[in-house]
Design an enzyme around this catalytic site. Structure first.
Site, PDB file in Angstrom:
ATOM      1  N   PRO A 175     -17.766 -56.459  32.810  1.00  0.00           N
ATOM      2  CA  PRO A 175     -18.162 -56.419  34.227  1.00  0.00           C
ATOM      3  C   PRO A 175     -19.516 -57.050  34.552  1.00  0.00           C
ATOM      4  O   PRO A 175     -20.458 -56.369  34.964  1.00  0.00           O
ATOM      5  CB  PRO A 175     -18.162 -54.916  34.526  1.00  0.00           C
ATOM      6  CG  PRO A 175     -18.546 -54.288  33.227  1.00  0.00           C
ATOM      7  CD  PRO A 175     -17.913 -55.140  32.158  1.00  0.00           C
ATOM      8  N   CYS A 176     -19.585 -58.349  34.429  1.00  0.00           N
ATOM      9  CA  CYS A 176     -20.819 -59.042  34.783  1.00  0.00           C
ATOM     10  C   CYS A 176     -21.111 -58.917  36.277  1.00  0.00           C
ATOM     11  O   CYS A 176     -22.254 -59.110  36.714  1.00  0.00           O
ATOM     12  CB  CYS A 176     -20.768 -60.501  34.360  1.00  0.00           C
ATOM     13  SG  CYS A 176     -19.345 -61.416  34.963  1.00  0.00           S
ATOM     14  N   HIS A 177     -20.078 -58.582  37.074  1.00  0.00           N
ATOM     15  CA  HIS A 177     -20.289 -58.423  38.514  1.00  0.00           C
ATOM     16  C   HIS A 177     -21.162 -57.218  38.837  1.00  0.00           C
ATOM     17  O   HIS A 177     -21.693 -57.117  39.942  1.00  0.00           O
ATOM     18  CB  HIS A 177     -18.936 -58.285  39.232  1.00  0.00           C
ATOM     19  CG  HIS A 177     -18.111 -57.132  38.744  1.00  0.00           C
ATOM     20  ND1 HIS A 177     -17.271 -57.221  37.660  1.00  0.00           N
ATOM     21  CD2 HIS A 177     -18.009 -55.851  39.186  1.00  0.00           C
ATOM     22  CE1 HIS A 177     -16.674 -56.057  37.462  1.00  0.00           C
ATOM     23  NE2 HIS A 177     -17.111 -55.196  38.376  1.00  0.00           N
TER      24      HIS A 177
END
Length: 298
Positions: A263-265
């Protein structure tokens, strides 16, 4: 030394994906963009609905079915003040875990995740001998490209706007440049359902990533960010024992080739601004707001 890892990732519950949901998401993304651009004057529901060419009643129902909350409430999740509060909550969670002797939740994380490094020789082969089955599918956040190997998911990316799917396919082939590629929509659809519409009996997902040791450490840190939470680049830097390597952290986050699952978001600026995203800033807002709405519902 460069390394490839296999990562086991827990899954959470998501709504089912249908063709109608995909059409609705395109409208929802337009609505989020319009709401963001005009937030200070608080446009009425009727105005936003007109901009995306649906009736106010249909827009309200469509958005609520997708997010679980109203458009107005959704947008509140994306305000700077609210995100600053979420950053503080996330910081407190990490501090509490450390105080309990969990070392930034690493022991909790280990219950769900195993890492397996391949040999340096396997990395030098640059994907040679790996067979990748791929397919394009609809998700709650638009169309995606997914790549699967016998060792797990090796690619997941979102298409942006009217992007030609062949461009994204070339991106995947460039990353795994010596692999053998074969389209198999039936196989990959099963994985899409496990990711975005899992059941209580769904098995854990395995991810296969290729990157430097530093990149893998950053991606591992991303996996520890709870759903519905956000963190900062500085916190990620601290967690990998490189507090001054903010530029390198940003580069590693941006190099992630398995969207959503890694989850780089969930990484934002310390001032509460969401920042850019490899697959468009509006999609980042959509995913973060959607996850927060689901976390509130749970």
């Amino acid at each position: 030394m460069n390394t490839i890892y296999s990562i086991r990732q827990p899954v959470t519950t998501f709504t089912s994906v249908t063709e109608e949901n995909q059409i609705n998401y395109q409208r929802i993304e337009q609505a989020i963009r319009y709401l963001e651009e005009n937030f200070q004057r608080q446009p009425a529901l009727e105005e936003v609905a007109e901009k995306i060419h649906v009736s106010p009643f249909h827009f309200q129902r469509m958005f609520t079915e997708w997010a679980g909350i109203s458009p107005k409430r959704f947008l509140q999740f994306l305000t700077i003040d609210f995100l600053k509060e979420k950053l503080q909550e996330s910081k407190n969670l990490v501090e509490a875990a450390e105080a309990a002797g969990l070392s930034s939740q690493s022991r909790v994380y280990d219950l769900f995740t195993t890492l397996e490094a391949v040999t340096p020789q396997e990395y030098k082969q640059r994907g040679s001998g790996i067979r990748i089955e791929y397919g394009f599918h609809e998700t709650p956040f638009g169309k995606c490209l997914i790549g699967i190997t016998e060792r797990g998911i090796c690619w997941l990316s979102f298409l942006t706007g009217e992007q030609d799917p062949r461009v994204e396919l070339e991106n995947m082939k460039h990353h795994w440049n010596n692999s053998v590629f074969h389209e198999d929509q039936f196989l990959t659809q099963a994985f899409i359902e496990k990711i975005f519409a899992p059941t209580a009996t769904s098995q854990k997902l395995h991810l296969l990533v290729k990157g430097t040791n530093f990149q893998v450490k950053v991606w591992e840190a991303l996996l520890r960010i709870p759903t519905g939470s956000v963190t900062t680049y500085q916190t990620i830097a601290n967690s990998v024992n490189n507090p001054k390597a903010l530029q390198a952290i940003g580069s590693a986050v941006g190099s992630n080739h398995i969207a959503y699952l890694i989850p780089c978001h969930r990484v934002i600026r310390k001032d509460g601004i969401l920042g850019e995203y490899r697959w468009s800033s509006v999609k980042k807002k959509s995913i973060i707001g959607w996850e927060m709405a689901k976390a509130v519902g749970e």
